[in-house]
Design an enzyme around this catalytic site. Structure first.
Site, PDB file in Angstrom:
ATOM      1  N   HIS A   1      69.603  52.791 -23.404  1.00 18.93           N
ATOM      2  CA  HIS A   1      69.648  52.062 -22.915  1.00 18.93           C
ATOM      3  C   HIS A   1      68.850  51.876 -21.889  1.00 18.93           C
ATOM      4  CE1 HIS A   1      70.217  47.583 -21.557  1.00 18.93           C
ATOM      5  NE2 HIS A   1      69.289  48.651 -20.456  1.00 18.93           N
TER       6      HIS A   1
ATOM      7  N   MET B   1      60.843  48.273 -15.353  1.00 16.20           N
ATOM      8  CA  MET B   1      61.235  47.226 -14.367  1.00 16.20           C
ATOM      9  C   MET B   1      59.635  47.215 -13.961  1.00 16.20           C
ATOM     10  SD  MET B   1      64.447  48.722 -11.894  1.00 16.20           S
ATOM     11  CE  MET B   1      66.018  48.756 -12.768  1.00 16.20           C
TER      12      MET B   1
ATOM     13  N   MET C   1      73.648  40.441 -17.208  1.00 15.59           N
ATOM     14  CA  MET C   1      73.548  40.637 -16.407  1.00 15.59           C
ATOM     15  C   MET C   1      74.635  40.502 -15.572  1.00 15.59           C
ATOM     16  SD  MET C   1      71.238  43.028 -16.738  1.00 15.59           S
ATOM     17  CE  MET C   1      71.235  43.288 -14.806  1.00 15.59           C
TER      18      MET C   1
ATOM     19  N   ASP D   1      75.737  44.259 -18.640  1.00 17.18           N
ATOM     20  CA  ASP D   1      74.732  45.583 -17.312  1.00 17.18           C
ATOM     21  C   ASP D   1      74.923  45.103 -16.864  1.00 17.18           C
ATOM     22  OD1 ASP D   1      72.894  47.145 -17.206  1.00 17.18           O
ATOM     23  OD2 ASP D   1      71.189  46.309 -18.323  1.00 17.18           O
TER      24      ASP D   1
ATOM     25  N   MET E   1      62.587  44.146 -17.889  1.00 24.56           N
ATOM     26  CA  MET E   1      62.468  43.519 -16.632  1.00 24.56           C
ATOM     27  C   MET E   1      61.465  43.554 -16.533  1.00 24.56           C
ATOM     28  SD  MET E   1      66.341  45.347 -15.404  1.00 24.56           S
ATOM     29  CE  MET E   1      65.543  46.681 -16.127  1.00 24.56           C
TER      30      MET E   1
ATOM     31  N   ASP F   1      65.977  50.627 -19.489  1.00 23.51           N
ATOM     32  CA  ASP F   1      65.907  49.926 -18.590  1.00 23.51           C
ATOM     33  C   ASP F   1      63.716  49.708 -17.633  1.00 23.51           C
ATOM     34  OD1 ASP F   1      67.876  48.472 -17.550  1.00 23.51           O
ATOM     35  OD2 ASP F   1      68.764  50.419 -16.826  1.00 23.51           O
TER      36      ASP F   1
ATOM     37  N   SER G   1      72.642  54.093 -19.373  1.00 23.64           N
ATOM     38  CA  SER G   1      71.042  53.550 -18.814  1.00 23.64           C
ATOM     39  C   SER G   1      70.640  54.953 -18.056  1.00 23.64           C
ATOM     40  CB  SER G   1      71.358  52.427 -18.097  1.00 23.64           C
ATOM     41  OG  SER G   1      69.676  52.208 -17.241  1.00 23.64           O
TER      42      SER G   1
ATOM     43  N   HIS H   1      65.456  47.277 -22.333  1.00 15.93           N
ATOM     44  CA  HIS H   1      65.688  46.245 -21.844  1.00 15.93           C
ATOM     45  C   HIS H   1      64.121  46.044 -20.817  1.00 15.93           C
ATOM     46  CE1 HIS H   1      68.482  44.413 -17.870  1.00 15.93           C
ATOM     47  NE2 HIS H   1      67.270  43.830 -18.812  1.00 15.93           N
TER      48      HIS H   1
HETATM   49  C1  DX5 Z   1      70.000  47.263 -13.304  1.00 12.86           C
HETATM   50  C2  DX5 Z   1      69.713  47.825 -14.805  1.00 12.86           C
HETATM   51  C3  DX5 Z   1      70.588  48.780 -15.556  1.00 12.86           C
HETATM   52  C4  DX5 Z   1      71.594  49.588 -14.424  1.00 12.86           C
HETATM   53  C5  DX5 Z   1      72.475  50.079 -14.699  1.00 12.86           C
HETATM   54  O1  DX5 Z   1      69.011  46.722 -13.041  1.00 12.86           O
HETATM   55  O2  DX5 Z   1      69.878  46.604 -15.792  1.00 12.86           O
HETATM   56  O3  DX5 Z   1      70.341  49.203 -16.494  1.00 12.86           O
HETATM   57  O4  DX5 Z   1      70.657  50.810 -14.864  1.00 12.86           O
HETATM   58  O5  DX5 Z   1      73.676  50.490 -14.306  1.00 12.86           O
HETATM   59  P1  DX5 Z   1      75.029  50.592 -13.381  1.00 12.86           P
HETATM   60  O6  DX5 Z   1      75.293  50.817 -14.911  1.00 12.86           O
HETATM   61  O7  DX5 Z   1      75.077  52.243 -12.107  1.00 12.86           O
HETATM   62  O8  DX5 Z   1      74.994  49.367 -12.474  1.00 12.86           O
HETATM   63 ZN    ZN Z   2      69.496  47.017 -17.763  1.00 12.12          ZN
END
Ligand code: DX5
Ligand code: ZN
Length: 216
Positions: A32, A36, A136, A174, A67, A34, A7, A65
């Protein structure tokens, strides 16, 4: 076959290009991404323009991903930007089936993400059409959190559900994954490992990626 999806949330955002080159050289399978929105999760990262520019820089699979509240508003934009896999949260979209249809119509692989507390039963009627389920194993929003141990039971139950139907669906996990728990996570049926902090905070990120791929 275990796939590793580092990620880039944990990368230095001013040096993304270097991070992508490093991940490619280290044998990462997916990147990956993320996304947000500050609404579905209490943090804000980046949008489709970042995916567009990452697409110019790497040929690795971009595992996006979302979110984001009401992700259906952005499916087309992320598809056009070059996402390969678009993952939406079940909790964030009212008409999940319609949103998945949009992803497939855009020619992309589709995935559903579930928050830690969300039961697998919400997948009952959509499972057959999915390429990937993302479980998750932390509450989404931040990197570097601790792995929730009950996620292992959930992964085992999902694997049983997929196998019982004879489907071929990737199980992605994840949050809080690293060399210390990769063996348990993969033994529970997970075959796509997301790792942020474990990769980017390590003195030798490539070594961590190799260990994750080996599953130990
Ligand atoms: C959290 C994200 C993850 C995150 C994982 O909301 O969806 O992808 O980056 O990071 P680590 O591996 O540090 O928990
Ligand atoms: Zn993620």
């Amino acid at each position: 076959m275990i796939k590793v999806a580092p990620s880039v949330l944990s990368a230095d955002f001013t040096r993304f290009c270097d991070a992508l080159k490093m991940l490619e050289a280290a044998g990462a399978d997916y990147i990956h991404c993320d996304v947000m929105d500050g609404m579905f999760v209490p943090n804000i990262t980046f949008g489709p323009y970042m995916i567009r520019d990452m697409r110019k820089t790497t040929n690795l699979t971009l595992d996006v991903h979302l979110m984001v509240q009401a992700p259906e508003r952005y499916v087309e934009a992320f598809a056009e930007a070059g996402a390969d896999i678009i993952v939406v949260h079940e909790e964030a979209t009212t008409h999940l089936d319609r949103t998945l249809q949009m992803i497939r119509a855009a020619g992309k692989k589709c995935g559903v993400a579930l928050n830690p507390h969300t039961p697998l039963s919400v997948l009952e009627y959509v499972l057959d059409g999915l390429d990937q389920v993302l479980l998750m194993s932390v509450n989404p929003g931040f990197g570097g959190q601790s792995f929730l141990p009950y996620s292992l039971d959930k992964a085992r139950a999902l694997k049983a559900m997929i196998d019982a139907r004879g489907l071929d669906i990737d199980i992605e996990m994840d949050g809080g994954i690293g060399p210390n728990n990769v063996a348990e996570v993969t033994a529970a049926g997970v075959n796509v490992l997301v790792a942020g902090n474990a990769v980017f905070a390590a003195p030798d990120p490539a070594e961590v990626i190799r260990r994750l791929k080996r599953g130990k």
